[in-house]
Design a protein around this motif. Structure first.
Motif: not given
Length: 215
Positions: A158-169, A177-181
């Protein structure tokens, strides 16, 4: 139960496959790759392609009994996509609604940062008189997710670019997680739906084995 909201913090890392993925030739190898990396493989109720997350994530399942639920599909995607983008804006992130090139489990109503990395994935399951809207927010551990997703998508072809993976932190160091919740619950407001009742949770526990993958 006419409406309920469940905010779920994962207790262990998982890779969640879509039902279409289970029919691909590379699926058994992808399951083994997930297990080798310490992730439990599961199959989700809503549609989409593989996603992975650890305990540094937040899952919100919003369920409502509503007549003619299928007619509101696109409206809900837009409404809740905007809600999550607003939450992330409030946390100091340049959040936008829309897919980024090569993202995992691509969707037009994903929430991204800077038009570059995916942060929140959304999905729905709709029946004639009700709907489930599920949102996954990746708070952290994107460096751990990136190589695993790359391997899983490669095995499934399946098509995928690892560079597209991010996170809030990664976007705003120090977010938890507490502050986001807390911000998510505030976004739902004073009229926030009630938690799932005990009977519904018991039924979900009984059905959970149907979504686990056995070797």
């Amino acid at each position: 139960m006419t409406e309920a909201l469940r905010v779920y913090r994962p207790t262990a890392p998982v890779v969640v496959f879509g039902r279409r993925d289970t029919h691909l030739p590379g699926f058994p190898a992808a399951v083994r790759a997930a297990e080798a990396a310490g992730f439990e493989p599961l199959v989700r109720a809503v549609g989409g392609r593989p996603v992975a997350y650890t305990t540094e994530a937040l899952v919100v399942d919003h369920v409502k009994q509503e007549r003619l639920a299928p007619e509101g599909l696109e409206t809900r995607f837009k409404q809740y996509g905007s809600l999550y983008a607003d939450v992330l804006h409030g946390l100091g992130i340049d959040a936008r609604v829309g897919a980024v090139p090569g993202e995992y489990c691509p969707g037009a109503h994903s929430v991204n940062a800077r038009g570059v990395v995916k942060l929140v994935g959304t999905g729905q399951r709709v029946v004639p008189n009700g709907w489930l809207f599920s949102a996954l927010t990746v708070v952290g551990d994107d460096a751990r997710l990136r190589p695993l997703l790359a391997e899983v998508y490669d095995l499934l072809e399946l098509p995928f670019d690892p560079a597209s993976v991010g996170s809030l932190a990664t976007e705003v160091p120090g977010l938890t997680v507490d502050s986001v919740e807390q911000r998510v619950l505030e976004a739902y407001g004073a009229t926030s739906p009630q938690p799932l009742d005990e009977a519904t949770l018991e039924l979900a526990t009984q059905l959970a084995p149907d979504h686990r993958i056995t070797p």
